[in-house]
Design a protein around this motif. Structure first.
Motif, PDB file in Angstrom:
ATOM      1  N   MET A 294     -11.393   8.166  13.947  1.00  0.00           N
ATOM      2  CA  MET A 294     -12.676   7.943  13.298  1.00  0.00           C
ATOM      3  C   MET A 294     -12.529   8.162  11.800  1.00  0.00           C
ATOM      4  O   MET A 294     -11.891   9.126  11.371  1.00  0.00           O
ATOM      5  N   VAL A 295     -13.109   7.273  11.025  1.00  0.00           N
ATOM      6  CA  VAL A 295     -13.018   7.360   9.568  1.00  0.00           C
ATOM      7  C   VAL A 295     -14.408   7.177   8.970  1.00  0.00           C
ATOM      8  O   VAL A 295     -15.311   6.638   9.616  1.00  0.00           O
ATOM      9  N   THR A 296     -14.567   7.619   7.736  1.00  0.00           N
ATOM     10  CA  THR A 296     -15.797   7.358   7.005  1.00  0.00           C
ATOM     11  C   THR A 296     -15.621   6.106   6.148  1.00  0.00           C
ATOM     12  O   THR A 296     -14.523   5.562   6.026  1.00  0.00           O
ATOM     13  N   ASP A 297     -16.716   5.656   5.545  1.00  0.00           N
ATOM     14  CA  ASP A 297     -16.639   4.396   4.796  1.00  0.00           C
ATOM     15  C   ASP A 297     -15.800   4.513   3.530  1.00  0.00           C
ATOM     16  O   ASP A 297     -15.484   3.504   2.901  1.00  0.00           O
ATOM     17  N   GLY A 298     -15.433   5.741   3.150  1.00  0.00           N
ATOM     18  CA  GLY A 298     -14.509   5.878   2.030  1.00  0.00           C
ATOM     19  C   GLY A 298     -13.160   5.262   2.322  1.00  0.00           C
ATOM     20  O   GLY A 298     -12.438   4.869   1.404  1.00  0.00           O
ATOM     21  N   VAL A 299     -12.823   5.137   3.616  1.00  0.00           N
ATOM     22  CA  VAL A 299     -11.569   4.506   4.016  1.00  0.00           C
ATOM     23  C   VAL A 299     -11.711   2.999   4.010  1.00  0.00           C
ATOM     24  O   VAL A 299     -10.954   2.272   3.360  1.00  0.00           O
ATOM     25  N   THR A 300     -12.680   2.494   4.743  1.00  0.00           N
ATOM     26  CA  THR A 300     -12.814   1.045   4.912  1.00  0.00           C
ATOM     27  C   THR A 300     -13.291   0.347   3.645  1.00  0.00           C
ATOM     28  O   THR A 300     -13.090  -0.858   3.487  1.00  0.00           O
ATOM     29  N   GLU A 301     -13.929   1.101   2.739  1.00  0.00           N
ATOM     30  CA  GLU A 301     -14.427   0.493   1.511  1.00  0.00           C
ATOM     31  C   GLU A 301     -13.551   0.808   0.306  1.00  0.00           C
ATOM     32  O   GLU A 301     -13.940   0.515  -0.829  1.00  0.00           O
ATOM     33  N   ALA A 302     -12.395   1.400   0.529  1.00  0.00           N
ATOM     34  CA  ALA A 302     -11.452   1.620  -0.577  1.00  0.00           C
ATOM     35  C   ALA A 302     -10.968   0.266  -1.090  1.00  0.00           C
ATOM     36  O   ALA A 302     -10.600  -0.607  -0.312  1.00  0.00           O
TER      37      ALA A 302
ATOM     38  N   GLY B 186     -10.187  -6.022  -3.256  1.00  0.00           N
ATOM     39  CA  GLY B 186     -10.008  -6.173  -1.819  1.00  0.00           C
ATOM     40  C   GLY B 186     -10.142  -4.849  -1.086  1.00  0.00           C
ATOM     41  O   GLY B 186      -9.698  -3.806  -1.569  1.00  0.00           O
ATOM     42  N   PHE B 187     -10.754  -4.899   0.109  1.00  0.00           N
ATOM     43  CA  PHE B 187     -10.941  -3.692   0.904  1.00  0.00           C
ATOM     44  C   PHE B 187      -9.645  -3.312   1.631  1.00  0.00           C
ATOM     45  O   PHE B 187      -8.794  -4.160   1.913  1.00  0.00           O
ATOM     46  N   TYR B 188      -9.533  -2.047   1.943  1.00  0.00           N
ATOM     47  CA  TYR B 188      -8.358  -1.550   2.653  1.00  0.00           C
ATOM     48  C   TYR B 188      -8.368  -2.052   4.094  1.00  0.00           C
ATOM     49  O   TYR B 188      -9.311  -1.789   4.846  1.00  0.00           O
ATOM     50  N   PRO B 189      -7.331  -2.762   4.544  1.00  0.00           N
ATOM     51  CA  PRO B 189      -7.279  -3.302   5.912  1.00  0.00           C
ATOM     52  C   PRO B 189      -6.806  -2.234   6.896  1.00  0.00           C
ATOM     53  O   PRO B 189      -5.621  -2.199   7.290  1.00  0.00           O
TER      54      PRO B 189
ATOM     55  N   VAL C 152      -3.462   6.998   7.449  1.00  0.00           N
ATOM     56  CA  VAL C 152      -4.689   6.598   6.755  1.00  0.00           C
ATOM     57  C   VAL C 152      -4.714   7.162   5.344  1.00  0.00           C
ATOM     58  O   VAL C 152      -5.046   6.455   4.377  1.00  0.00           O
ATOM     59  N   ARG C 153      -4.359   8.436   5.208  1.00  0.00           N
ATOM     60  CA  ARG C 153      -4.354   9.064   3.885  1.00  0.00           C
ATOM     61  C   ARG C 153      -3.454   8.310   2.919  1.00  0.00           C
ATOM     62  O   ARG C 153      -3.860   7.933   1.816  1.00  0.00           O
ATOM     63  N   ASP C 154      -2.215   8.082   3.341  1.00  0.00           N
ATOM     64  CA  ASP C 154      -1.260   7.419   2.455  1.00  0.00           C
ATOM     65  C   ASP C 154      -1.655   5.971   2.198  1.00  0.00           C
ATOM     66  O   ASP C 154      -1.490   5.460   1.090  1.00  0.00           O
ATOM     67  N   GLY C 155      -2.186   5.294   3.225  1.00  0.00           N
ATOM     68  CA  GLY C 155      -2.581   3.900   3.056  1.00  0.00           C
ATOM     69  C   GLY C 155      -3.724   3.735   2.074  1.00  0.00           C
ATOM     70  O   GLY C 155      -3.721   2.822   1.238  1.00  0.00           O
ATOM     71  N   VAL C 156      -4.718   4.620   2.164  1.00  0.00           N
ATOM     72  CA  VAL C 156      -5.859   4.536   1.247  1.00  0.00           C
ATOM     73  C   VAL C 156      -5.423   4.801  -0.186  1.00  0.00           C
ATOM     74  O   VAL C 156      -5.817   4.088  -1.118  1.00  0.00           O
ATOM     75  N   LEU C 157      -4.586   5.812  -0.387  1.00  0.00           N
ATOM     76  CA  LEU C 157      -4.128   6.127  -1.737  1.00  0.00           C
ATOM     77  C   LEU C 157      -3.261   5.013  -2.307  1.00  0.00           C
ATOM     78  O   LEU C 157      -3.353   4.688  -3.487  1.00  0.00           O
ATOM     79  N   ARG C 158      -2.427   4.461  -1.465  1.00  0.00           N
ATOM     80  CA  ARG C 158      -1.572   3.367  -1.928  1.00  0.00           C
ATOM     81  C   ARG C 158      -2.405   2.129  -2.267  1.00  0.00           C
ATOM     82  O   ARG C 158      -2.170   1.468  -3.282  1.00  0.00           O
ATOM     83  N   HIS C 159      -3.388   1.822  -1.428  1.00  0.00           N
ATOM     84  CA  HIS C 159      -4.202   0.627  -1.632  1.00  0.00           C
ATOM     85  C   HIS C 159      -5.083   0.762  -2.872  1.00  0.00           C
ATOM     86  O   HIS C 159      -5.243  -0.201  -3.630  1.00  0.00           O
ATOM     87  N   SER C 160      -5.659   1.940  -3.074  1.00  0.00           N
ATOM     88  CA  SER C 160      -6.596   2.141  -4.179  1.00  0.00           C
ATOM     89  C   SER C 160      -5.915   2.605  -5.456  1.00  0.00           C
ATOM     90  O   SER C 160      -6.591   2.769  -6.478  1.00  0.00           O
ATOM     91  N   GLY C 161      -4.606   2.824  -5.414  1.00  0.00           N
ATOM     92  CA  GLY C 161      -3.928   3.339  -6.593  1.00  0.00           C
ATOM     93  C   GLY C 161      -4.331   4.755  -6.934  1.00  0.00           C
ATOM     94  O   GLY C 161      -4.228   5.181  -8.083  1.00  0.00           O
ATOM     95  N   GLY C 162      -4.783   5.509  -5.928  1.00  0.00           N
ATOM     96  CA  GLY C 162      -5.196   6.887  -6.159  1.00  0.00           C
ATOM     97  C   GLY C 162      -6.587   7.030  -6.738  1.00  0.00           C
ATOM     98  O   GLY C 162      -7.015   8.146  -7.029  1.00  0.00           O
ATOM     99  N   ARG C 163      -7.324   5.930  -6.903  1.00  0.00           N
ATOM    100  CA  ARG C 163      -8.677   5.977  -7.486  1.00  0.00           C
ATOM    101  C   ARG C 163      -9.690   5.893  -6.346  1.00  0.00           C
ATOM    102  O   ARG C 163     -10.003   4.812  -5.850  1.00  0.00           O
ATOM    103  N   LEU C 164     -10.225   7.040  -5.936  1.00  0.00           N
ATOM    104  CA  LEU C 164     -11.154   7.099  -4.820  1.00  0.00           C
ATOM    105  C   LEU C 164     -12.580   6.923  -5.317  1.00  0.00           C
ATOM    106  O   LEU C 164     -13.044   7.656  -6.177  1.00  0.00           O
ATOM    107  N   GLY C 165     -13.282   5.933  -4.755  1.00  0.00           N
ATOM    108  CA  GLY C 165     -14.659   5.707  -5.142  1.00  0.00           C
ATOM    109  C   GLY C 165     -15.646   6.496  -4.320  1.00  0.00           C
ATOM    110  O   GLY C 165     -16.822   6.597  -4.668  1.00  0.00           O
ATOM    111  N   ASP C 166     -15.193   7.071  -3.198  1.00  0.00           N
ATOM    112  CA  ASP C 166     -16.078   7.819  -2.320  1.00  0.00           C
ATOM    113  C   ASP C 166     -15.245   8.850  -1.573  1.00  0.00           C
ATOM    114  O   ASP C 166     -14.018   8.723  -1.465  1.00  0.00           O
TER     115      ASP C 166
END
Length: 417
Positions: A332-340, A346-349, A378-392
């Motif tokens: 289970m994830v929050t929208d901070g993952v799917t909306e990264a 582009g959103f994180y797949p 998930v942690r590494d994928g979100v950081l890699r996809h967003s370049g470490g810039r978390l919007g949520d």
């Protein structure tokens, strides 16, 4: 760094077997310059002082720069402690007198520049004291925020209540380190309940709302037999909390929370060949994912509205009963993952990344569905996809039923704790 991806780990809150991360993280400030554990912040000001002295001796009398020595305590004030800065201020004064006295009288900078160096050193020491005090205050506030989050998001044993679990939380607000994401497990006489959600907004107000919901979940999840009743009590608690904060004059009248409530019935046969029939109530949240060796499948998302908005629907959210295979882990994830988002927007797949099967990262396609592997992925994928810039705020929580031949009395005994 454990895991994959080129970015440093920024795990703020995690447990359940997730490997420890490095000191490069959101949170407590470190001393700026360290080599092999030793503080070397004094080196740059010392090199600056030596450079100014050498340059002054190797230039003509028409280009005296010894007065620039006032920059030495000024630079120390930015990176050194108060005593070190004071020492550089005194050293700058002594060095100024010694170097300036070495020149003939007609070429000396004189008393005026001496006063400038002395006053500059005093001001630098004062500035260092103010900086250090502000840093201590900031660390104190961060400790308060961290204590608040730990109070709300209580630590969970890696194996508890018949479940193996792991969770990770990444705060978008680097300074506050608090937000509205939450997750918890509540064992009870009617089975184990799992609750994951995301309160609208950030900051302490969101944490307060999450605390109210988690308190109700821990009581209702233990006492109530039907998951639908637990869901109803959560909705009522959200409305009561909003009414209370509104009466206090706070602008929380429209606050809501998305969440997913999952029940693992106690009477499930504890064998590796028997799938679970779990219950799911979805309050407008991201649908849970069942991850296993055969791929990733999305469980029913339901048609429920977020907590606090039930008056917009005709009835209570539907309780879905779905099978969960013995070798599947629930993620289970929050929208901070799917909306990264990446640089192109582009959103994180998430599902595609989990199913990619990268053995180095514990991908599901490689047969790895351990809870800690999934949340790390998930942690590494979100950081890699967003370049470490978390919007949520970003949260991932994974659970899996513990199964052994003949059951586990010790784990199942925890269901009534």
């Amino acid at each position: 760094m454990p895991g994959c991806g080129p970015f440093p780990a920024v795990l703020v809150w995690g447990h359940g077997g997730l490997p420890a991360v490095t000191e490069i993280e959101y949170g407590r400030q470190k001393q700026l310059l360290r080599v092999r554990g030793r503080n070397v912040a004094w080196v740059p000001p010392l090199l600056l002082l030596a450079g100014i002295v050498l340059l002054d001796f190797n230039t003509t009398e028409h280009f005296r720069i010894i007065t620039w020595i006032v920059l030495v305590p000024g630079s120390a004030a930015a990176i050194c402690g108060v005593w070190t800065t004071g020492a550089f201020a005194a050293l700058a004064v002594v060095t100024y007198v010694a170097v300036d006295s070495a020149w003939p009288g007609q070429y000396q900078a004189g008393l005026g520049d001496f006063v400038l160096v002395a006053v500059g050193g005093l001001m630098a020491t004062f500035a260092s004291a103010v900086r250090v005090r502000k840093e201590k205050q900031a660390l104190h506030f961060q400790d308060i925020a961290e204590t608040t989050r730990r109070t709300v998001l209580r630590p969970l044993p890696p194996r508890w209540a018949g479940l193996e679990q792991a969770g990770v939380y990444l705060a978008a607000d680097v300074d506050a380190r608090v937000g509205g994401d939450f997750y918890d497990i509540q064992p009870g006489p009617h089975g184990t309940r799992v609750f994951v959600g995301d309160v609208q907004g950030k900051g302490l107000a969101a944490v307060e709302t999450a605390a109210a919901l988690l308190g109700t979940f821990r009581e209702a999840g233990y006492h109530e037999k039907d998951l639908a009743t637990v869901a109803e009590r959560l909705e009522i608690r959200m409305l009561r909390h909003r009414s209370h904060t509104t009466a206090l004059g706070r602008d929380d009248g429209e606050r809501f929370a998305t969440a997913v409530l999952i029940g693992f019935p106690e009477d499930t046969e504890d064998t590796a060949d028997t799938p679970d029939i779990i219950e799911i109530v979805n309050f407008g949240h991201e649908p849970p994912l069942a991850v296993g060796p055969h791929g990733v499948r999305e469980l029913p998302s339901g048609d429920g509205l977020p907590l606090g908005l039930a008056d917009l629907a005709d009835g209570a959210p539907v309780v879905h009963r779905v099978p969960l295979a013995a070798d599947e882990t629930l993620l289970m994830v929050t929208d901070g993952v799917t909306e990264a988002r990446d640089r192109t927007g582009g959103f994180y797949p998430l599902a595609r990344d989990l199913a990619s099967g990268d053995p180095a990262c514990g991908g599901a396609g490689a047969g790895g569905a351990e809870p800690w592997e999934l949340v790390r992925r998930v942690r590494d994928g979100v950081l890699r996809h967003s370049g470490g810039r978390l919007g949520d705020d970003t949260t991932a929580f994974a659970v899996r039923r513990i199964r052994q031949a003949g059951g586990e009395g010790g784990e199942q005994g925890g269901l009534r704790s």
